[in-house]
Design an enzyme around this catalytic site. Structure first.
Site, short mmCIF file in Angstrom:
data_model
loop_
_atom_site.label_atom_id
_atom_site.label_comp_id
_atom_site.label_asym_id
_atom_site.label_seq_id
_atom_site.Cartn_x
_atom_site.Cartn_y
_atom_site.Cartn_z
N LYS B 78 42.80 31.20 36.00
CA LYS B 78 41.36 31.52 36.05
C LYS B 78 40.99 32.23 34.75
O LYS B 78 41.72 33.11 34.29
CB LYS B 78 41.10 32.44 37.26
CG LYS B 78 39.62 32.73 37.51
CD LYS B 78 39.44 33.63 38.73
CE LYS B 78 37.96 33.81 39.08
NZ LYS B 78 37.78 34.67 40.28
N SER B 161 34.32 32.75 43.46
CA SER B 161 34.21 32.47 42.04
C SER B 161 35.41 31.70 41.47
O SER B 161 35.32 31.16 40.37
CB SER B 161 34.07 33.78 41.28
OG SER B 161 35.26 34.54 41.40
N SER B 185 36.48 35.51 46.69
CA SER B 185 36.54 34.55 45.58
C SER B 185 37.81 33.71 45.50
O SER B 185 37.86 32.76 44.73
CB SER B 185 36.34 35.28 44.25
OG SER B 185 34.97 35.52 44.05
#
EC number: 6.3.5.7
Lengths: 483, 493, 95
Positions: B78, B161, B185
């Site tokens: 990420k 996210s 997330s």
């Protein structure tokens, strides 16, 4: 109380001080970078200090210990539970956009400082609190016409903010407060107190009022970096406020700067807008929990502090309050004195240290640590006086040489042949010669003009180049004159 | 043999050990997959060269007999984790050009254990979002979107996210990915993409080197296609880090060993308050199905009460923005990233932050600034922290009568890009089941459990006691096996 | 709670975010909506409930006073938008 005379009568100035004292430590408060002064720009900066993404604070145990030690030295409450908060504001030398500080729950609570005032009296000023916080970096405004340069070496260095009660009523008291606080910090070894290097800086809160009235609106003079400036800034600021009020104006609460070239305070433009620091507990840190036993251990290692030392000097050495105060003002001075006084007449030691030594050091612009005359050598000189090898007067001459050359007193006395004359016949010889040369004055003396005795002593000493033992001179001379 | 990109981590480790293929071959297959998924805008930065050289080194280690527990496994990172020498954007314009000179603790542990980095994947800007649509680098499209890549019938969100991480795994462009979870997330995008995601107990994974959103809530975790893989990857990501004051000094168990399949007698808490308004009937049914599966395996469902859960979102939307408003103050154009000049320093700040932050980030910074400002602190921030305490107490109480909690991961199947976007509050409601867990600092995971009527994945969430990830994983694998989720997205690389 | 344009402008300034005037109105609406949403917290009885700072149930760990970091000015400056002579550079600040 010392009031300031205004057009409309007496005014009282009310002063509170916030002193930022840099903690003596190897590494910074929340990062492992070094704290030394004067390094190349940004060379003592970690990614934590420069607030890079994802960087986190981890507290330095020694800085906590230093804050506790200082709190104990100020006879203050130590809070076993304290919290680090973020104080949010934007500034170019504040990389995180917040300063990690302590707001509602500081590590140290109420304490006190006893001021030694020039007239020999003392006065106690309350300490509101002491908390730990990070220092900011340094902005340099004079490197470029349209740019400010940022050095983050200082960013993250541990500071203790020590806040006083608004207990001071004159610039002298404020000066005495800073001096005393600095002395205590140095005794404790928690801050070097070096104001030129910025290790100690003062924010001065000043307001004025008619005696007996409620507190007036205060102005805060930021970042004053010498005791002299603190005092001058207070004098100026008090006058300024009095004038404004007497002319029918009112004081705006604001942040001001002490202009060290124009000797005025002026409003700080960059701090004009109202602050809203949005304090909240730093979620990267947990509350700081101290162990009571750990605090006790620190307490056991506290050195003797100036107030206790002063009391002991007065009690044990029978020194005057004034001399004791002068000697304990710095630990190095007190240590020097005690080394000299050991096994000697303390009063004589005190006189020599506070008199000759401090006088010469002062003239030479030297600190006691730089004294060319070591405590041992000064002791040696005093020993020569005590065993009548030299007179007090010759000793002063010897001291001058010692200060210049760093030599031992005995060597100088030997080399210059300054040994005191204690041979009765030699002294008698000199006295006889003086009396013979001044027969008329001998007659006058014998006729009742006692004051001439001093003249004869002087003549005899001159004849012996000061080396004659003064007590013997007095005794023999009196005997011979009275004939 | 299954295509290399379709293997699980466990299978890949097995194949590498048996010399059926090399790490370089495995990585090359994934590098091609990464290229193939470009239309979905999953990767912000591809690092094929680094991947291949890491794979080569991995093969050498394996040849010498010193292979680590994840040696040779290609994963995506990420783009919130700082990676040394590789651009790290947090999905924001404000980090333009930023190349960290350091490596986050979590990723460095993954590399230590032999994992191979394929690149950095998309997210909502600064991890603030539930759909991976707010990044400066554009929105990520879920491989579950029906239709041909680039000409989809409906562009489905991958969740957020950590949507790039979820999409990369679902599309078979990585065997696993790192995620971070502040309010859901990891779990919500895992649920939306039919993958597995774990948010460990707060303090399990170091936060050092991860771009911060809300420090008291942020926690990194693994995202994979199976529970076993999650156990493998979690072990490498966890561990005490002296550089993070909130990191917990506890031994890291061998999570894989906990996967015994035996949950007999285990009490599974079913929170009665979670049958919220807006919970779709198919999800309610799936939840009931999940309870039935666990019962069949010998667990005992018990009703529990989490009365303050309904206030979790409100508390979250005060606490997270408050911390974020301060955490994001460092992005000021002085030391790294974007700078937009101005007449003076203040203008430079305002221009930089005005241009550098997207709308959602700005909204959250402003809310956070407001709730911390003078006069509002007690009414908002302190109140929210008190409610947070009550939510934690609710869980403490619940865990007296159960060992693990089962809930849906999200109240509905994933929506299409463009839907739910006008109203920020509607968007926030997606996280209703996941947010309470972060407020209480508990471990939780999402396991794929089925498909909705629209053909899109649905997940179930398991919540565990603090530091009891092992029970979580054990129960998770039971759900996984019972659900037998074999659906594959319309597009796979 | 409903925020007006002036309040939004004030907090935007406090947060150092430039918000064009024409966007203040709609932003005020969005922020007000969020604040209205969070006001449901007033329903919760929090009398005598301690506010939570951290869920981590542990003491603050302390490190030794050792220099272990820094000394890499070049790396610290390497991402700087403007640097000179080892410093970060910003527009002139008037104190």
């Amino acid at each position: 109380m010392s009031y300031i005379q205004g057009e409309t009568g007496d005014w009282e100035v009310v002063i509170g001080l916030e002193v930022h004292a840099q903690v003596i430590s190897n590494a910074k408060l929340f990062s492992g970078s070094a704290t030394e002064f004067g390094a190349a720009p940004n060379s003592q900066v970690s990614f934590v200090d420069a607030a890079f993404p994802g960087m986190l604070p981890v507290i330095n145990e020694y800085c906590v210990e230093q804050a506790v030690r200082t709190g104990l030295g100020l006879k203050a409450e130590i809070n076993l539970h304290s919290v680090f908060d973020r104080k949010n504001y934007f500034y170019a030398d504040l990389p995180q956009g917040y300063q990690i500080s302590q707001f509602l729950q500081p590590i140290v609570g109420k304490g006190e400082i006893v001021l030694d005032l020039p007239d020999g009296t003392s006065r106690t000023v309350g300490v509101t609190r002491l908390h730990l916080e990070q220092d900011a970096g340094k902005s340099l405004h004079d490197q470029h016409p349209s740019k400010t340069y940022i050095d983050l070496n200082r960013s993250g260095v541990a500071l203790m903010e020590i806040v006083s009660e608004p207990d001071m009523r004159s610039s002298e008291e404020a000066g005495a407060y800073v001096r005393k606080l600095r002395s205590i910090l140095r005794y404790l070894g928690t801050c070097d107190g070096n104001m030129e290097e910025g290790s100690m800086r003062c924010d001065v809160n000043v307001s004025v009022r008619k005696p007996g009235d409620a507190f007036g609106t205060r102005c805060e003079i930021k970042n004053v970096n010498s005791i002299r400036f603190v005092m001058q800034a207070i004098e100026y600021e008090a006058r300024r406020q009095i004038e404004i009020i007497e002319e029918g104006g009112k004081i705006d609460q604001e942040t001001r700067l002490w202009d060290t070239t124009k000797f005025v305070t002026r409003s700080m433009r960059s701090k004009e807008e109202a602050h809203d620091y949005r304090y909240f507990p730093d979620p990267d840190l947990l509350p700081l929990e101290l162990d009571a036993a750990w605090v006790e251990d620190i307490k056991k290692t506290l050195p003797e502090l100036p107030d206790d030392k002063k009391a002991r000097f007065i009690e044990d050495y029978k020194l005057s309050v004034y001399d004791a105060g002068v000697l304990v003002s710095e630990k190095s001075k007190a240590d020097y004195f005690e080394a000299v006084a050991k096994g000697r007449d303390p009063k004589l030691a005190s006189n020599w240290v506070t008199g000759e030594l401090f006088g010469y050091l002062n003239k030479a612009g030297k600190e006691i640590e730089e004294s060319p005359v070591s405590a041992g050598n000064l002791g040696g000189l005093i020993d020569l006086i005590a065993d009548n090898t030299i007179s007090g007067r010759i000793a002063k001459e010897v001291f001058e040489t010692m200060f210049e050359t760093g030599e031992k007193a005995a060597d100088i006395v030997e080399k210059k042949g300054l040994r005191q004359v204690t041979d009765t016949s030699a002294i008698e010889g000199s006295i006889d010669a003086v009396m013979a040369a001044n027969a008329d004055k001998v007659a006058e003396f014998r006729g009742g003009k006692d004051k001439l005795f001093g003249f004869f002593v002087g003549q005899v000493m001159k004849a012996t180049q000061g080396k004659a033992n003064p007590a013997m001179v007095n005794e023999i001379l009196m005997k011979k004159l009275k004939g | 043999m299954t295509a290399l990109t379709h293997l699980t981590m466990a299978e890949a480790l097995d194949g590498l050990a048996k010399k059926e293929f090399t790490a370089v071959e495995l990585t090359e297959a994934h590098v091609r997959a990464v290229e193939a998924v470009r239309p979905f805008n999953i990767f912000i930065t591809e690092t094929p060269d680094a991947a291949l050289s890491m794979a080569k080194a991995s093969d050498e280690r394996r040849a010498k007999g010193s292979a680590g527990p994840m040696d040779g496994l290609p994963i995506a990172v990420k783009d919130l984790f700082c990676t040394k020498g590789v651009a790290t954007t947090a999905g924001s314009h404000i980090l333009d050009g930023f190349k960290p000179e350091y490596e986050s603790t979590v990723t460095s542990q993954l590399w230590r254990d032999g994992a191979v980095m394929l690149g950095k994947v998309n997210l909502d800007e600064f991890a603030m979002g539930s759909a991976t649509i707010t990044a400066h680098q554009g929105e990520t499209v879920s491989p579950w979107s029906p239709g041909a890549p680039g000409a989809w019938d409906r562009k489905i969100v991958a969740g957020g996210s950590s949507g790039g991480s979820a999409a990369a795994i679902a599309a078979r462009a990585a065997l696993g990915a790192t995620g971070t979870d502040t309010g859901g997330s990891i779990r919500q995008p895992a649920g939306y993409t039919g993958t597995v995601g774990i948010k460990p107990t707060y303090g399990r994974c170091s936060r050092w080197g991860i771009v911060a959103y809300a420090s008291s809530l942020d926690q990194a975790g693994p995202m994979t296609r199976t529970v076993e893989d999650a156990a493998i990857m979690l072990r490498s990501m966890c561990g005490f880090d002296p550089k993070d004051s909130t990191s917990v000094d506890m031994p890291v168990p061998d999570f894989r060993a906990a996967l015994t399949g035996d949950i007999r007698g285990l009490r599974v808490g079913i929170p009665k308050e979670y049958r919220v308004e807006g919970l779709s009937s198919e999800i309610a049914a799936l939840w009931d199905q999940g309870i039935a599966w666990l019962k069949e395996a010998g667990a005992v469902p018990v009703e529990i009460s989490l009365p303050h859960t309904k206030y979790a979102l409100a508390a979250y939307y005060i606490i997270a923005p408050a911390e974020a408003s301060s955490n994001l103050a460092r992005y000021d154009g002085v030391r790294y990233g974007l700078r937009v000049e101005g007449g003076n320093l203040k203008e430079m700040y305002e221009n930089t932050r005005g241009a550098g932050f997207g709308k959602e980030v700005q909204r959250r910074i402003l809310i956070g600034t407001y709730v911390l400002s003078a006069g509002y602190y007690d009414a908002y921030y302190n109140k929210a922290r008190q409610v947070r305490t009550r939510i934690k107490w609710d869980f403490d109480e619940a865990f007296k009568s159960c060992d693990v909690i089962l809930t849906p991961t999200a109240p509905s199947t994933p929506f299409a890009i463009g839907e739910k976007m006008d109203d920020p509050v509607q968007m926030y409601l997606i996280d209703v089941y996941t947010v309470p867990v972060n407020l209480a600092g508990l471990p939780a995971m999402s396991v794929p459990a089925g498909l909705g009527a629209d053909g899109l994945p649905l997940g179930l969430q398991l919540i565990g006691r603090p530091f009891d990830e092992e029970t979580l994983l054990r129960v998770g694998q039971v759900v996984e096996k019972a659900a037998n989720f074999t659906a594959v997205p319309p597009f796979v690389a | 709670m409903s925020l007006d344009k002036a309040t939004v402008a004030k907090i935007a300034h406090l947060a150092r975010i430039k918000v064009p005037d024409e966007e203040l109105e709609s932003l005020a609406g969005e922020l007000s909506q969020i604040l209205t949403f969070v006001e449901q917290l007033n329903e919760v009885d929090t009398k005598d409930v301690p506010p939570m700072t951290s869920v981590a149930a542990q003491k603050l760990r302390r490190r030794k006073d050792e220099v272990t970091d820094g000394g890499y000015a070049a790396q610290v400056l390497s991402n700087g938008p403007e640097t000179a002579e080892g410093f970060f550079v910003v527009p002139k600040v008037v104190e």
